[in-house]
Design an enzyme around this catalytic site. Structure first.
Site, short mmCIF file in Angstrom:
data_model
loop_
_atom_site.label_atom_id
_atom_site.label_comp_id
_atom_site.label_asym_id
_atom_site.label_seq_id
_atom_site.Cartn_x
_atom_site.Cartn_y
_atom_site.Cartn_z
N HIS A 27 -10.79 10.21 26.13
CA HIS A 27 -11.33 9.78 27.42
C HIS A 27 -12.84 10.00 27.54
CE1 HIS A 27 -12.51 10.32 31.66
NE2 HIS A 27 -11.66 9.32 31.88
N ASP B 63 -7.83 5.30 26.05
CA ASP B 63 -9.25 5.16 26.38
C ASP B 63 -10.00 5.24 25.05
OD1 ASP B 63 -8.96 5.18 29.22
OD2 ASP B 63 -8.78 7.37 29.19
N GLU C 57 -1.75 4.10 27.18
CA GLU C 57 -3.12 3.76 27.55
C GLU C 57 -4.14 4.52 26.71
OE1 GLU C 57 -5.13 5.74 30.43
OE2 GLU C 57 -6.60 4.18 30.77
N GLU D 158 -8.79 0.83 26.97
CA GLU D 158 -9.93 0.77 27.89
C GLU D 158 -11.23 0.92 27.11
OE1 GLU D 158 -10.03 3.51 31.22
OE2 GLU D 158 -12.14 3.04 31.60
N HIS E 164 -0.63 7.17 31.71
CA HIS E 164 -2.06 7.43 31.83
C HIS E 164 -2.50 8.49 30.83
CE1 HIS E 164 -5.60 9.35 34.01
NE2 HIS E 164 -6.00 8.12 33.78
O1 G3P Z 1 -7.97 3.21 33.29
C1 G3P Z 1 -7.45 3.52 34.53
C2 G3P Z 1 -7.76 4.93 34.74
O2 G3P Z 1 -7.37 5.56 33.59
C3 G3P Z 1 -9.22 5.13 34.99
O3 G3P Z 1 -9.47 6.42 34.97
O4 G3P Z 1 -11.02 8.00 34.04
O5 G3P Z 1 -8.61 8.18 33.52
O6 G3P Z 1 -9.95 6.41 32.50
P1 G3P Z 1 -9.78 7.28 33.68
CA CA Z 2 -8.40 4.95 31.46
#
Ligand code: G3P
Ligand code: CA
Length: 326
Positions: free
Chosen positions: A76, A63, A61, A161, A34
């Site tokens: 993020h 963002d 991941e 994302e 994450h």
């Molecule tokens: O994408 C899953 C999770 O990461 C969603 O929360 O705010 O960390 O992007 P966030």
């Molecule tokens: Ca995310």
């Protein structure tokens, strides 16, 4: 001690997945780093992604946000000030530090700083990137994942994302993935909190004849009669969608864990599976190894297919023990 732990986790990951990598390995719950190894190092940096990979994470991941000049960058927030030193280098623009108000060249001058339990280094780990703690572009994340896949002898997945419900974002993600050879058999998921974004992405994927799996983020809802829906969060609150509807444009759901209003239940996971959907959970943020293991176990026992984890080593350790029946 930490360096020893890192080596042990890597060795354990190799034992479970095989040295040939996880591409053709039997399906097992996936560990999604994450924002990278964000519990240890600055989030959304090549250094943080690399540590996660070294710890055995299956996916990194990114963002994604869009710069003033249209580049996709891994960060993020839609602002720069929480995670970078922008305020020490630039004056505010339009009353703040929106990513969209800065060019890529300007953003490249910034240093990403640790947040939460993160630090500027991790014992025994030396990042390989020249600038491990700057804001990477999406293309740089893709390049890095490919390079790290070669080095690790296994495919490192990417899980971008779309942080903006914006056709420019959709097109940028698809263009980058298409240009880099990703397709429906690749280790890739595209995620969004917006079902409109995912429906649009699916339409574009079909037109491009390249369907990569999509994941809808939100909450697991259970009605008074016990029926379950996927809750999409928006300005008007939580909008429940049937799992059949979600499965018509999407391959899985990513649900908020540990929420008392919208608890993830085994019934939800079973019914999502019956609809053909994978179920991933976010965010596993427990730093204590014992408490983290119990939390991972709880959701693995319910059948969860993937876990977004801030401490990927803890997730890998528990996942590996789980699949070994321990
Ligand atoms: O994408 C899953 C999770 O990461 C969603 O929360 O705010 O960390 O992007 P966030
Ligand atoms: Ca995310």
């Amino acid at each position: 001690m930490k360096a020893f732990s890192l080596a042990a986790v890597c060795l354990c990951a190799l034992i479970v997945t095989g040295c040939g990598g996880s591409d053709d390995a039997p399906a097992q719950p996936q560990v999604i780093a994450h924002r990278g190894a964000s519990g240890y190092l600055p989030e959304h940096t090549l250094g943080g992604y690399e540590l996660a990979i070294r710890m055995g994470a299956d996916f990194i991941e990114p963002d994604l946000q869009i710069t003033k000049d249209g580049a996709l960058v891994a960060i993020h927030d839609d602002t720069l000030n929480r995670t970078t030193n922008v305020a020490t280098l630039f004056a505010q623009r339009n009353g703040g530090y929106k990513v969209a108000d800065f060019t890529l060249a300007e953003i490249k001058t910034l240093t990403v700083v640790p947040t939460g339990t993160g630090k500027v280094s991790y014992p025994g780990f030396v990042p390989s990137a020249t600038s491990p703690f700057t804001v990477p572009t999406f293309q740089e994340v893709v390049d890095f994942a490919k390079k790290q896949s070669s080095a690790a002898g296994r495919e490192v997945g990417i899980y971008p994302e779309a942080k903006q419900a914006d056709p420019v974002m959709e097109d940028g993600i698809l263009k980058t993935l298409n240009a880099n050879g990703y397709n429906g058999t690749s280790k890739v998921f595209i995620q969004s909190f917006s079902d409109a974004t995912l429906r649009s992405l699916r339409t574009k994927q079909i037109a491009q004849n390249n369907k990569m799996p999509l994941i809808l983020l939100g909450v697991a809802t259970t009605a008074a009669d016990g029926s379950v829906r996927m809750g999409v969060t928006g300005a008007t609150g939580v909008q429940p969608l049937t799992l059949k509807d979600v499965a018509s444009f999407n391959e899985g759901v990513g649900v908020l864990i540990n929420n008392t209003t919208y608890p993830v239940t085994k019934a939800f996971i079973d019914q999502a599976h019956a609809a053909g959907l994978k179920v991933h959970g976010w965010t596993f943020a427990q730093a204590d190894a014992t408490l983290a293991a119990a939390e991972f176990r709880k959701y693995l026992d319910m059948g969860m297919d993937g876990m977004f984890a801030n401490y990927p080593d803890l997730a890998v350790t528990t996942r590996n023990a789980y699949v070994q029946g321990k």
